[in-house]
Design a protein around this motif. Sequence first.
Motif, PDB file in Angstrom:
ATOM      1  N   PRO A  48       0.842  -1.198   0.000  1.00 47.68           N
ATOM      2  CA  PRO A  48       0.000   0.000   0.000  1.00 47.68           C
ATOM      3  C   PRO A  48       0.878   1.249   0.000  1.00 47.68           C
ATOM      4  N   LEU A  49       0.478   2.242  -0.755  1.00 55.15           N
ATOM      5  CA  LEU A  49       1.357   3.388  -0.983  1.00 55.15           C
ATOM      6  C   LEU A  49       1.818   4.046   0.309  1.00 55.15           C
ATOM      7  N   ALA A  50       0.923   4.201   1.268  1.00 53.85           N
ATOM      8  CA  ALA A  50       1.321   4.851   2.521  1.00 53.85           C
ATOM      9  C   ALA A  50       2.427   4.066   3.219  1.00 53.85           C
ATOM     10  N   ASP A  51       2.335   2.740   3.193  1.00 55.68           N
ATOM     11  CA  ASP A  51       3.370   1.915   3.812  1.00 55.68           C
ATOM     12  C   ASP A  51       4.689   2.027   3.054  1.00 55.68           C
ATOM     13  N   ALA A  52       4.598   2.057   1.728  1.00 52.40           N
ATOM     14  CA  ALA A  52       5.815   2.165   0.921  1.00 52.40           C
ATOM     15  C   ALA A  52       6.494   3.510   1.140  1.00 52.40           C
ATOM     16  N   VAL A  53       5.713   4.565   1.216  1.00 48.07           N
ATOM     17  CA  VAL A  53       6.277   5.889   1.472  1.00 48.07           C
ATOM     18  C   VAL A  53       6.951   5.916   2.834  1.00 48.07           C
ATOM     19  N   ALA A  54       6.334   5.277   3.818  1.00 46.36           N
ATOM     20  CA  ALA A  54       6.923   5.250   5.163  1.00 46.36           C
ATOM     21  C   ALA A  54       8.276   4.541   5.158  1.00 46.36           C
ATOM     22  N   GLN A  55       8.411   3.468   4.379  1.00 50.04           N
ATOM     23  CA  GLN A  55       9.694   2.769   4.371  1.00 50.04           C
ATOM     24  C   GLN A  55      10.764   3.616   3.690  1.00 50.04           C
ATOM     25  N   MET A  56      10.399   4.359   2.632  1.00 48.04           N
ATOM     26  CA  MET A  56      11.373   5.237   1.973  1.00 48.04           C
ATOM     27  C   MET A  56      11.763   6.386   2.899  1.00 48.04           C
ATOM     28  N   ASP A  57      10.791   6.906   3.617  1.00 45.65           N
ATOM     29  CA  ASP A  57      11.061   7.990   4.561  1.00 45.65           C
ATOM     30  C   ASP A  57      12.009   7.506   5.663  1.00 45.65           C
ATOM     31  N   VAL A  61      21.873   8.250  -0.699  1.00 41.58           N
ATOM     32  CA  VAL A  61      21.355   8.278  -2.066  1.00 41.58           C
ATOM     33  C   VAL A  61      20.376   7.118  -2.243  1.00 41.58           C
ATOM     34  N   LEU A  62      19.100   7.429  -2.100  1.00 39.60           N
ATOM     35  CA  LEU A  62      18.054   6.412  -2.197  1.00 39.60           C
ATOM     36  C   LEU A  62      17.557   6.289  -3.627  1.00 39.60           C
ATOM     37  N   ASN A  63      17.738   5.117  -4.191  1.00 42.86           N
ATOM     38  CA  ASN A  63      17.216   4.761  -5.506  1.00 42.86           C
ATOM     39  C   ASN A  63      15.926   3.972  -5.228  1.00 42.86           C
ATOM     40  N   ALA A  64      14.847   4.712  -5.012  1.00 39.02           N
ATOM     41  CA  ALA A  64      13.595   4.112  -4.550  1.00 39.02           C
ATOM     42  C   ALA A  64      12.949   3.314  -5.678  1.00 39.02           C
ATOM     43  N   ARG A  65      12.792   2.045  -5.452  1.00 44.30           N
ATOM     44  CA  ARG A  65      12.311   1.145  -6.514  1.00 44.30           C
ATOM     45  C   ARG A  65      10.811   0.888  -6.392  1.00 44.30           C
ATOM     46  N   THR A  66      10.104   1.083  -7.499  1.00 42.28           N
ATOM     47  CA  THR A  66       8.729   0.638  -7.553  1.00 42.28           C
ATOM     48  C   THR A  66       8.627  -0.581  -8.456  1.00 42.28           C
ATOM     49  N   ASP A  67       7.899  -1.572  -7.983  1.00 43.08           N
ATOM     50  CA  ASP A  67       7.736  -2.831  -8.710  1.00 43.08           C
ATOM     51  C   ASP A  67       6.474  -2.842  -9.565  1.00 43.08           C
ATOM     52  N   ALA A  68       6.010  -1.644  -9.961  1.00 45.63           N
ATOM     53  CA  ALA A  68       4.776  -1.553 -10.744  1.00 45.63           C
ATOM     54  C   ALA A  68       4.837  -2.420 -11.996  1.00 45.63           C
ATOM     55  N   ASP A 106       0.526   3.937 -12.096  1.00 44.20           N
ATOM     56  CA  ASP A 106       0.959   3.530 -10.754  1.00 44.20           C
ATOM     57  C   ASP A 106       2.415   3.904 -10.521  1.00 44.20           C
ATOM     58  N   ALA A 107       3.262   3.622 -11.513  1.00 46.49           N
ATOM     59  CA  ALA A 107       4.688   3.935 -11.376  1.00 46.49           C
ATOM     60  C   ALA A 107       4.895   5.433 -11.193  1.00 46.49           C
ATOM     61  N   VAL A 108       4.150   6.228 -11.924  1.00 49.55           N
ATOM     62  CA  VAL A 108       4.252   7.688 -11.805  1.00 49.55           C
ATOM     63  C   VAL A 108       3.836   8.138 -10.413  1.00 49.55           C
ATOM     64  N   GLU A 109       2.696   7.652  -9.954  1.00 48.69           N
ATOM     65  CA  GLU A 109       2.194   8.069  -8.639  1.00 48.69           C
ATOM     66  C   GLU A 109       3.163   7.693  -7.529  1.00 48.69           C
ATOM     67  N   ARG A 110       3.643   6.468  -7.577  1.00 47.35           N
ATOM     68  CA  ARG A 110       4.541   6.001  -6.530  1.00 47.35           C
ATOM     69  C   ARG A 110       5.884   6.738  -6.591  1.00 47.35           C
ATOM     70  N   GLY A 111       6.412   6.895  -7.781  1.00 47.71           N
ATOM     71  CA  GLY A 111       7.683   7.583  -7.906  1.00 47.71           C
ATOM     72  C   GLY A 111       7.630   9.009  -7.383  1.00 47.71           C
ATOM     73  N   LYS A 112       6.580   9.713  -7.716  1.00 48.82           N
ATOM     74  CA  LYS A 112       6.440  11.093  -7.223  1.00 48.82           C
ATOM     75  C   LYS A 112       6.374  11.127  -5.701  1.00 48.82           C
ATOM     76  N   ALA A 113       5.693  10.153  -5.119  1.00 47.01           N
ATOM     77  CA  ALA A 113       5.584  10.110  -3.656  1.00 47.01           C
ATOM     78  C   ALA A 113       6.936   9.847  -3.008  1.00 47.01           C
ATOM     79  N   TYR A 114       7.759   9.013  -3.626  1.00 47.88           N
ATOM     80  CA  TYR A 114       9.073   8.712  -3.058  1.00 47.88           C
ATOM     81  C   TYR A 114      10.017   9.909  -3.202  1.00 47.88           C
ATOM     82  N   LEU A 115       9.939  10.590  -4.324  1.00 48.38           N
ATOM     83  CA  LEU A 115      10.750  11.806  -4.490  1.00 48.38           C
ATOM     84  C   LEU A 115      10.355  12.860  -3.466  1.00 48.38           C
TER      85      LEU A 115
END
Length: 262
Positions: A121-130, A144-151, A166-175
């Motif tokens: 879930p996106l909120a959980d993924a964002v929390a792990q990147m944070d 240097v975090l190369n945040a990977r989305t498995d979309a 999905d990849a766009v949404e997740r990537g923007k959230a990680y950035l």
Amino acid sequence: MTEAPSALSAKAATLARLHSAPEILQVVNVWDVISAKTIADIPGTTALATASHSIAASLGYEDGENIPVEEMIAAVGRIASATDLPVSADLESGYGDPGDTVRRAIGVGIVGANIEDQMRPLADAVAQMDAVIAAGRAEGIDFVLNARTDAFVKAGDRDPAEVLADAVERGKAYLAVGATNVFVPGLLDEHAVTTLVQAFGPQRLSVINVPGSLAPSRLQELGVARISYGPWTQRVALTALANSARELLADGQLPEGTLPLN
């Protein structure tokens, strides 16, 4: 910590600059000390990146966080100690605690990492990147975090347009929480690459090149930051080994031009 905080901070800054430069960063993935030393000595190599799949395979584990975190940290630490170049580690999804795993990786000289979202879930993924960014900050470096989305990796038979969205949404959230780049593995066509670069900005997209991928020169023209090769570099080496073994067992000889790289 294996290096002074100032030295690690400088390596992290160097790795970040390599990602943001107009020239694409190519990292030829390594899995042990001798592969790391071999690649580090090739002209044009500016940074190293490990491949978790390859490290696991070399130690007898299946890919997918089956290797104990202690063994992975030890392996990437040996690689970091064998070179003066900045090293980014593939730390899968963080082995249950991405923040602590990254803290431990920094302790053995790692200044960047891939962390997978595994389509949580996106909120959980964002929390792990944070948590990864916070761990770097706590250790005194801009990790240097190369945040990977498995979309794309986990797309299955989903509509490609939905997968790309999905990849766009997740990537923007990680950035937004401080990732340096967004890693979108998969066999991406030019439309997908262009869409992702436009969404994230130039030099923010990281890709893996596999058989059939766009050429590095074209990816650079499109504004991609980084190319890696994952387990394919180990497969190249093992293919050469297998081919040589067949030749030797058929009354042949070692290949001409073989170098004493070890």
